[in-house]
Design an enzyme around this catalytic site. Structure first.
Site, PDB file in Angstrom:
ATOM      1  N   PRO A  86       0.815  -1.219   0.000  1.00 10.24           N
ATOM      2  CA  PRO A  86       0.000   0.000   0.000  1.00 10.24           C
ATOM      3  C   PRO A  86       0.848   1.269   0.000  1.00 10.24           C
ATOM      4  O   PRO A  86       1.718   1.446   0.841  1.00 10.24           O
ATOM      5  CB  PRO A  86      -0.831  -0.113   1.280  1.00 10.24           C
ATOM      6  CG  PRO A  86      -0.237  -1.203   2.078  1.00 10.24           C
ATOM      7  CD  PRO A  86       0.620  -2.025   1.204  1.00 10.24           C
ATOM      8  N   GLU A  87       0.606   2.104  -0.975  1.00 11.79           N
ATOM      9  CA  GLU A  87       1.312   3.380  -1.080  1.00 11.79           C
ATOM     10  C   GLU A  87       0.343   4.486  -0.658  1.00 11.79           C
ATOM     11  O   GLU A  87      -0.805   4.213  -0.316  1.00 11.79           O
ATOM     12  CB  GLU A  87       1.754   3.589  -2.537  1.00 11.79           C
ATOM     13  CG  GLU A  87       2.771   2.564  -3.032  1.00 11.79           C
ATOM     14  CD  GLU A  87       4.188   2.887  -2.572  1.00 11.79           C
ATOM     15  OE1 GLU A  87       4.393   3.951  -1.947  1.00 11.79           O
ATOM     16  OE2 GLU A  87       5.080   2.079  -2.836  1.00 11.79           O
TER      17      GLU A  87
ATOM     18  N   HIS B 176      -5.908 -13.759   8.838  1.00  9.35           N
ATOM     19  CA  HIS B 176      -4.909 -12.708   9.034  1.00  9.35           C
ATOM     20  C   HIS B 176      -5.470 -11.441   9.675  1.00  9.35           C
ATOM     21  O   HIS B 176      -4.840 -10.394   9.634  1.00  9.35           O
ATOM     22  CB  HIS B 176      -4.222 -12.384   7.713  1.00  9.35           C
ATOM     23  CG  HIS B 176      -3.522 -13.562   7.112  1.00  9.35           C
ATOM     24  ND1 HIS B 176      -2.413 -14.138   7.696  1.00  9.35           N
ATOM     25  CD2 HIS B 176      -3.794 -14.303   6.019  1.00  9.35           C
ATOM     26  CE1 HIS B 176      -2.019 -15.170   6.970  1.00  9.35           C
ATOM     27  NE2 HIS B 176      -2.843 -15.296   5.944  1.00  9.35           N
TER      28      HIS B 176
ATOM     29  N   LYS C 194      22.732  18.846  -2.209  1.00  4.98           N
ATOM     30  CA  LYS C 194      22.523  17.400  -2.036  1.00  4.98           C
ATOM     31  C   LYS C 194      23.232  16.630  -3.154  1.00  4.98           C
ATOM     32  O   LYS C 194      23.254  17.071  -4.295  1.00  4.98           O
ATOM     33  CB  LYS C 194      21.018  17.078  -2.066  1.00  4.98           C
ATOM     34  CG  LYS C 194      20.255  17.646  -0.880  1.00  4.98           C
ATOM     35  CD  LYS C 194      20.271  16.663   0.260  1.00  4.98           C
ATOM     36  CE  LYS C 194      19.568  17.088   1.528  1.00  4.98           C
ATOM     37  NZ  LYS C 194      18.903  18.336   1.670  1.00  4.98           N
TER      38      LYS C 194
END
Ligand code: ZN
Length: 270
Positions: free
Chosen positions: A2-3, A91, A151
């Site tokens: 899941p994002e 589950h 960076k």
């Protein structure tokens, strides 16, 4: 896995089913998820009313008067609302029984998810140091560029860093860079302000589209099946190595960056 879009869809799906409901009881069937589910929850949550549900990064926050229940879906977690009488599935490790004879159940085969408690006025460690929400105004034309100065990491790792912006997972990083025409190998500190502007727009677009696609699964939300299902959406580059680029017909490449697979088109992305 899941994002952010799935987590947002879960939030929207749960909203009408749980807000203003009172918690009757809490049941922990399997304590050990990524971290132990606090055993005091049965006491802490009992008779409390759910005031709100929100999302921060990939965390769901269920707001009660005395604090927040903080849920992360991990690798394979999902939440569903089902009749409390429905037999428990293999589950389903955690259950909150509500006052209308329905239950919120947490299902997680791989058990990398987490259920935590954040006391009112406190902030959990996992909630600290989080960058802006990608769909908020705080994430704007200047945000990425300003934080990129000096960076040295590649731009894909940079946008996946939750201190820079939250919720840009592996799939969406590849997809956003493709939409923006930016090579994932480009160095974050050596990318122009204009390109960051295009990338910011692409990230917002890709995530918004994914959330809108996910909207179609909302109807199934309280299915007896109990699974909102992670939606598969149309992807331009992710998992398409060796296949033709949708823009130029060249071959999509797959490389490994920071131990994660990256997909891109070397002709369209520079
Ligand atoms: Zn191409």
């Amino acid at each position: 896995m899941p994002e952010l879009p799935e987590v947002e869809t879960t939030k929207r799906g749960l909203e009408p089913l749980i807000i203003n409901r009172t918690i009757i009881s809490v049941h922990i069937y399997k304590k050990k998820l990524r971290w132990k589910i606090p055993s005091h929850l049965s006491k802490t949550l009992k008779q409390k009313t759910i005031n709100n549900i929100s999302r921060r990064a990939k965390y769901l926050l269920i707001q009660l008067n005395n604090g927040h229940l903080v849920i992360h879906l991990g690798m394979s977690g999902s939440l569903s609302v089902v009749p409390s009488t429905e037999p428990l599935k293999k589950h389903q490790h955690f259950e909150i029984k509500l006052d209308n004879l329905t239950s919120i159940r947490f299902n997680d085969p791989r058990r990398f998810g987490s259920i935590l408690w954040q006391e009112k006025g406190e902030q959990l460690k996992v909630m600290k140091n989080l960058g802006p929400e990608p769909l908020s105004y705080d994430f704007n034309n200047d945000t990425l560029y300003n934080s990129s100065i000096g960076k040295s990491k590649n731009i894909k790792a940079f946008i996946m860093d939750s201190k820079i912006v939250v919720g840009v997972g592996n799939i969406y990083a590849s997809e956003s860079l493709f939409l923006a025409g930016i090579s994932p190998k480009r160095l974050s500190g050596k990318t122009s302000k204009n390109r960051y502007k295009i990338l910011t727009k692409a990230i917002k677009q890709i995530l918004t589209d994914a959330i809108n696609n996910g909207g179609t699964t909302l109807n199934d939300f309280s299915n007896v099946d109990g699974n909102p299902g992670y939606f598969s959406q149309v992807l331009s580059v992710y998992n398409r190595d060796g296949m033709p680029c949708i823009q130029c017909d060249g071959k999509i490449k797959r490389i490994i960056q920071n131990q994660r697979a990256t997909y891109y088109c070397s002709r369209c992305q520079h």
